[in-house]
Design an enzyme around this catalytic site. Sequence first.
Site, PDB file in Angstrom:
ATOM      1  N   ASP A  27      -7.121   4.379  -4.274  1.00 26.97           N
ATOM      2  CA  ASP A  27      -7.775   4.226  -2.964  1.00 26.97           C
ATOM      3  C   ASP A  27      -8.378   5.608  -2.689  1.00 26.97           C
ATOM      4  O   ASP A  27      -8.635   6.368  -3.644  1.00 26.97           O
ATOM      5  CB  ASP A  27      -6.759   3.798  -1.880  1.00 26.97           C
ATOM      6  CG  ASP A  27      -7.430   3.321  -0.588  1.00 26.97           C
ATOM      7  OD1 ASP A  27      -7.849   2.152  -0.529  1.00 26.97           O
ATOM      8  OD2 ASP A  27      -7.562   4.114   0.357  1.00 26.97           O
ATOM      9  N   LYS A  84       0.863  -1.192   0.000  1.00 29.12           N
ATOM     10  CA  LYS A  84       0.000   0.000   0.000  1.00 29.12           C
ATOM     11  C   LYS A  84       0.889   1.228   0.000  1.00 29.12           C
ATOM     12  O   LYS A  84       2.026   1.178   0.467  1.00 29.12           O
ATOM     13  CB  LYS A  84      -0.866   0.027   1.262  1.00 29.12           C
ATOM     14  CG  LYS A  84      -2.094   0.886   1.124  1.00 29.12           C
ATOM     15  CD  LYS A  84      -3.239   0.118   0.477  1.00 29.12           C
ATOM     16  CE  LYS A  84      -4.442   0.969   0.219  1.00 29.12           C
ATOM     17  NZ  LYS A  84      -5.590   0.144  -0.199  1.00 29.12           N
TER      18      LYS A  84
HETATM   19  P1  NDP Z   1     -12.979   7.956  -2.626  1.00 30.69           P
HETATM   20  O1  NDP Z   1     -11.890   8.928  -2.426  1.00 30.69           O
HETATM   21  O2  NDP Z   1     -13.555   7.754  -3.963  1.00 30.69           O
HETATM   22  O3  NDP Z   1     -14.179   8.268  -1.624  1.00 30.69           O
HETATM   23  C1  NDP Z   1     -13.975   8.322  -0.257  1.00 30.69           C
HETATM   24  C2  NDP Z   1     -15.294   8.657   0.417  1.00 30.69           C
HETATM   25  O4  NDP Z   1     -15.146   8.449   1.824  1.00 30.69           O
HETATM   26  C3  NDP Z   1     -15.670  10.111   0.239  1.00 30.69           C
HETATM   27  O5  NDP Z   1     -17.064  10.242   0.284  1.00 30.69           O
HETATM   28  C4  NDP Z   1     -15.016  10.756   1.458  1.00 30.69           C
HETATM   29  O6  NDP Z   1     -15.610  11.979   1.867  1.00 30.69           O
HETATM   30  C5  NDP Z   1     -15.237   9.710   2.513  1.00 30.69           C
HETATM   31  N1  NDP Z   1     -14.150   9.811   3.503  1.00 30.69           N
HETATM   32  C6  NDP Z   1     -12.825   9.688   3.260  1.00 30.69           C
HETATM   33  N2  NDP Z   1     -12.108   9.897   4.381  1.00 30.69           N
HETATM   34  C7  NDP Z   1     -13.002  10.154   5.332  1.00 30.69           C
HETATM   35  C8  NDP Z   1     -12.876  10.452   6.708  1.00 30.69           C
HETATM   36  N3  NDP Z   1     -11.677  10.516   7.313  1.00 30.69           N
HETATM   37  N4  NDP Z   1     -14.034  10.659   7.400  1.00 30.69           N
HETATM   38  C9  NDP Z   1     -15.253  10.600   6.781  1.00 30.69           C
HETATM   39  N5  NDP Z   1     -15.421  10.324   5.466  1.00 30.69           N
HETATM   40  C10 NDP Z   1     -14.309  10.106   4.768  1.00 30.69           C
HETATM   41  O7  NDP Z   1     -12.386   6.580  -2.060  1.00 30.69           O
HETATM   42  P2  NDP Z   1     -12.902   5.085  -2.303  1.00 30.69           P
HETATM   43  O8  NDP Z   1     -14.375   5.068  -2.506  1.00 30.69           O
HETATM   44  O9  NDP Z   1     -12.028   4.461  -3.303  1.00 30.69           O
HETATM   45  O10 NDP Z   1     -12.537   4.408  -0.893  1.00 30.69           O
HETATM   46  C11 NDP Z   1     -13.468   4.309   0.172  1.00 30.69           C
HETATM   47  C12 NDP Z   1     -13.031   3.189   1.112  1.00 30.69           C
HETATM   48  O11 NDP Z   1     -12.999   1.948   0.399  1.00 30.69           O
HETATM   49  C13 NDP Z   1     -11.642   3.353   1.722  1.00 30.69           C
HETATM   50  O12 NDP Z   1     -11.648   2.813   3.016  1.00 30.69           O
HETATM   51  C14 NDP Z   1     -10.780   2.487   0.823  1.00 30.69           C
HETATM   52  O13 NDP Z   1      -9.605   2.060   1.486  1.00 30.69           O
HETATM   53  C15 NDP Z   1     -11.722   1.348   0.552  1.00 30.69           C
HETATM   54  N6  NDP Z   1     -11.451   0.536  -0.626  1.00 30.69           N
HETATM   55  C16 NDP Z   1     -11.315   1.093  -1.863  1.00 30.69           C
HETATM   56  C17 NDP Z   1     -11.105   0.304  -2.957  1.00 30.69           C
HETATM   57  C18 NDP Z   1     -11.051   0.841  -4.342  1.00 30.69           C
HETATM   58  O14 NDP Z   1     -10.983   0.056  -5.274  1.00 30.69           O
HETATM   59  N7  NDP Z   1     -11.129   2.149  -4.557  1.00 30.69           N
HETATM   60  C19 NDP Z   1     -10.930  -1.149  -2.821  1.00 30.69           C
HETATM   61  C20 NDP Z   1     -11.166  -1.649  -1.486  1.00 30.69           C
HETATM   62  C21 NDP Z   1     -11.390  -0.817  -0.451  1.00 30.69           C
HETATM   63  P3  NDP Z   1     -14.866  13.372   1.568  1.00 30.69           P
HETATM   64  O15 NDP Z   1     -15.072  13.634   0.111  1.00 30.69           O
HETATM   65  O16 NDP Z   1     -15.531  14.345   2.451  1.00 30.69           O
HETATM   66  O17 NDP Z   1     -13.424  13.154   1.923  1.00 30.69           O
HETATM   67  O1  2IT Z   2      -8.005  -1.540  -0.600  1.00 31.32           O
HETATM   68  C1  2IT Z   2      -7.970  -2.006  -1.751  1.00 31.32           C
HETATM   69  O2  2IT Z   2      -8.107  -3.229  -1.955  1.00 31.32           O
HETATM   70  C2  2IT Z   2      -7.749  -1.103  -2.868  1.00 31.32           C
HETATM   71  N1  2IT Z   2      -7.681   0.112  -2.670  1.00 31.32           N
HETATM   72  C3  2IT Z   2      -7.582  -1.628  -4.268  1.00 31.32           C
HETATM   73  C4  2IT Z   2      -6.180  -2.093  -4.492  1.00 31.32           C
HETATM   74  C5  2IT Z   2      -5.852  -2.496  -5.907  1.00 31.32           C
HETATM   75  O3  2IT Z   2      -4.662  -2.760  -6.130  1.00 31.32           O
HETATM   76  O4  2IT Z   2      -6.714  -2.545  -6.776  1.00 31.32           O
END
Ligand code: NDP
Ligand code: 2IT
Length: 451
Positions: free
Chosen positions: A172, A132
């Site tokens: 992420d 990561k």
């Molecule tokens: P994005 O940046 O697209 O969206 C993040 C969302 O979460 C936004 O709505 C943001 O609000 C909110 N958020 C972020 N930080 C905080 C915080 N500290 N407190 C409250 N709200 C928060 O990210 P993703 O959708 O990609 O990721 C969301 C989650 O999913 C994370 O935990 C990530 O690790 C996990 N994840 C992502 C994957 C991927 O493929 N993208 C895969 C697996 C897991 P704001 O705009 O106000 O910051």
């Molecule tokens: O938390 C996760 O699994 C991710 N942000 C996606 C990682 C990836 O390599 O697609």
Amino acid sequence: MNHPKGSAAYAESVMETVISRNPQEGEFIQAVREVVDSVSIVIDKHPELVRGRILERLVEPERQIMFRVPWTDDKGAVQVNRGFRVQFNSAIGPYKGGLRFHPSVYLGIIKFLGFEQIFKNALTTTPIGGGKGGSDFDPKGKSDAEVMRFCQSFMSELFRHLGPDVDVPAGDIGVGDREIGYLFGQYKKLTNTFSGVLTGKGADWGGSLVRTEATGYGLVYFVSHFLAERGMSWEGLKVVVSGSGNVAIHAAEKAQQLGAKVVALSDSNGYVLDEEGIKLDTVKRLKEVQRKRIKEYAAQHSSAVYDETRGGIWTVPCDVALPCATQNEIDEAAARTLLKNGCKAVGEGANMPSTPEAIAVFLDGGVSFGPAKAANAGGVAVSALEMTQNSMRLNWTFEEVDSRLQGIMKSIYDQCVSVADECGRPGNLVIGANVAGFMKVANAMMAQGVV
Ligand code: NDP
Ligand code: 2IT
């Protein structure tokens, strides 16, 4: 088992070392403790893993890279951020995992995410190790040109540590299509190679169809299995999804496609409640195109209300809760409120969104609980399929990738269920996921010797 006082004492001795070596990294310690506690249930049966000090090796990243990221803002002022890449474990494949750009990022966050990624990636059935990275850079309020210059500077150091068979980052929080594009462009320029060194690329330049949707869709596919176990389907269910980013939007989209009514979404400022059902077209326009706050949704739909109470989204009564924002967003009190209001299933789209106390409330209260490492593995699984397509130099159709994603989520669910049974904890998918992921990585590490 050769610890004189048994497996619990062995687990405690591993934790003591982790805590003393990683002080002040609360999220990392939390993530390690959950895995160590789960593994201690089976460690008695595997004295060879204790002798090989597999747990002690697993909790120590293979390599940690920290670097300066200097860049110039639109006013000509020099800014300095910190960059990270933790290459945690390569026992079953090249390091794989996302990059997070958020002001809260420090080494402890990247280590917790990298540690979780090892076991998640093992569960996907694809050959990828765990890593990561990220930065404390905040993309919010920055111009496209500023984000580009930041990404170029970030990649100017990171590129020497990457490679399609070495380490393959993706997105992420705060890293989406735009950032992956700038990072890829800089990697290509510096190395003069067009390779599958990042995933989440655009569909016309090496990306895989379904990668954008994969985490959210995969989460809903996963939850479908434990709903079926309870004789339920998504049809008519009331669903609350936290966050309004990539994972939240696509989880909500798939849940709606399967007949559920998604009534709430949020961001870090507050949440919107629309009892008529969230209109995702509006959310996509606001968040993906205009990069605005979720508050704007309520301004555009009279059926919606906006509330800034911290954690308030978890007071909305629902059948299914899908936390898709960030770590530790559901604490014990929020979990109790969900349970009291009739919530029957929780699927973790975010990484570690439930505190250990919240998880205990769900498990003790009979809520079907899908832990992050299993439930949100669809994103990285399709990343692995993107790597496969890059290696083969061909592209699969949307239907082909989506059907593989569904197969992978089913296989992850089956692994969790059967290993939980073997551990004598039927239905406990936390133990199922941790032990299944651990055993695969542990066996690979044993086979490869002390390295
Ligand atoms: P994005 O940046 O697209 O969206 C993040 C969302 O979460 C936004 O709505 C943001 O609000 C909110 N958020 C972020 N930080 C905080 C915080 N500290 N407190 C409250 N709200 C928060 O990210 P993703 O959708 O990609 O990721 C969301 C989650 O999913 C994370 O935990 C990530 O690790 C996990 N994840 C992502 C994957 C991927 O493929 N993208 C895969 C697996 C897991 P704001 O705009 O106000 O910051
Ligand atoms: O938390 C996760 O699994 C991710 N942000 C996606 C990682 C990836 O390599 O697609």
